[in-house]
Design an enzyme around this catalytic site. Structure first.
Site: not given
Ligand code: IPM
Ligand code: MG
Length: 368
Positions: A196, A229
């Site tokens: 991320k 994600d």
């Protein structure tokens, strides 16, 4: 420095269905000893809740030292509701985390392969999953699982604060990325690195270091970066775009569970946790099924032993350099599935339901 004993296999059956599935692996190791004169020295001991019940600790020093001097550790599963309310340091899972950390098993290999016989057991459409073959390489000894400071502390107004810390260093990232690139070279030559980097500095560093390593040593391997994600989403949308995925400890935990379900059953998937090689070329390693202790079906004789058996096949390949034997064992599993034998978790219409022991025996009967 404790010496690693060649061919010493330590079985840690653990809790829940762990003992049942590990028993089948033991039978297979004994078969190799008898029929292939392979001379494995098998030892077995307690870990997890089973160890806590007997010794008041999830892993005793004695067992830990046995693991240190074994070439291969095979772990069944640890944990269960019985031990849920224990303090953190006594929880069954600590045994697993201590072994990973102290044996320095930094690279966790989690294949997600969709067996052709089981395409219909997946919750995704057959065309999405058939032929699926992904390898997730999860960093296993760093990140938020082990970062300091950590804990729960009181703050003002009667409130408390829970703290965990996510950190990675260059060398931690590089060593696991190397494992991923080296594996990719023997497969479809493609690595997807997940982090991320849009919100976490440690993620940004991850991305930069993987890219730098690629540019320096692995230019011939295709590298893509993906936000974790998005990766979770892509795994459901189009999983066959992936070959090797490399990611941190926490994202790897989640993404590997998700990837495993694409294949139909957790009961089929093995894993290998590998350490660095020492000067003598020896490496510590632990092998375990991806599934957990499944306390709801423990003791019923219905658990699927294939994940643990395939974990031993990974041990044959990655620790013991017995590729031919590993292949033989994998083929035996395939052949039993071809014959229509299924444990309850992978049972579909028209197939023959077998118990844990019957599945183990059927696989042994196919070994040559
Ligand atoms: C796994 C498990 C473990 C983890 C638990 C049992 C500590 O979920 O191996 O994926 O979170 O790493
Ligand atoms: Mg997990």
């Amino acid at each position: 420095m404790i010496k690693i004993k060649k061919r010493k296999v330590l079985l840690l059956p653990g809790d829940g269905i762990g003992p049942e599935v590990t028993r089948e692996v033991r039978k297979i190791i004994e078969w190799f000893n008898k029929n292939k004169s392979l001379d494995f020295e098998i030892d077995e001991d307690l870990a997890g809740g089973a160890s806590y019940d007997k010794h008041g600790t999830p892993i005793t020093d004695e067992v830990f030292y046995k693991a240190l001097e074994s070439e291969v550790v095979i772990l069944g599963a640890v944990g269960g509701p019985k031990w849920d309310n224990l303090e953190f340091s006594k929880k069954p899972e600590r045994a697993l985390l201590k072994l990973r950390k102290e044996l320095k098993l930094f690279a966790n290999l989690r294949p997600a392969i969709c067996f052709k016989q089981l395409v219909d057991a997946s919750s995704l459409k057959p065309e999405i999953v058939s032929g699926l073959d992904i390898m997730i390489v999860r960093e296993l000894t760093g990140g938020i699982y082990f970062g300091e400071p950590r804990g729960i502390k009181p703050i003002d107004k009667g409130e408390r604060k829970g703290i965990n810390t996510h950190t990675y260093t260059t060398s931690e990232i590089v060593r696991v990325a190397k494992v991923a690139f080296d594996l990719a070279k023997k497969r479809a030559n493609k690595v997807t690195s997940c982090e991320k980097s849009n919100v976490m500095e440690a993620g940004q560093l991850w991305k930069e270091e993987v890219q730098a390593l690629h540019d320096k040593e692995y230019k011939d391997v295709e590298l893509n970066h993906m936000l974790a994600d998005n990766c979770a989403m892509q795994l459901l949308r189009n999983p066959k775009q992936f070959d090797v995925i490399v990611t941190d400890n926490l994202f790897g935990d989640m993404l590997s569970d998700q990837a495993s379900m694409l294949t139909g059953s957790l009961g089929l998937l093995p894993s290998a946790s590998l350490g660095a090689k020492n000067k003598n070329g020896e490496m510590r390693a632990m092998y375990e099924p991806i599934h957990g202790a499944a306390p709801d079906i423990a003791g019923k004789g219905i658990a699927n032993p294939i994940a643990t058996i395939l974990s031993f096949a990974m041990a044959l390949k990655y620790s013991l350099d017995l590729d031919k034997e590993a292949e033989g064992l994998e083929k035996a599993v395939q052949s039993v599935l071809d014959d229509g034998f299924r444990t309850k978790d992978i049972l579909t219409k028209g197939m023959k339901e077998v118990s844990t022991t019957e599945m183990g025996d059927a696989i042994i009967s196919k070994l040559k």
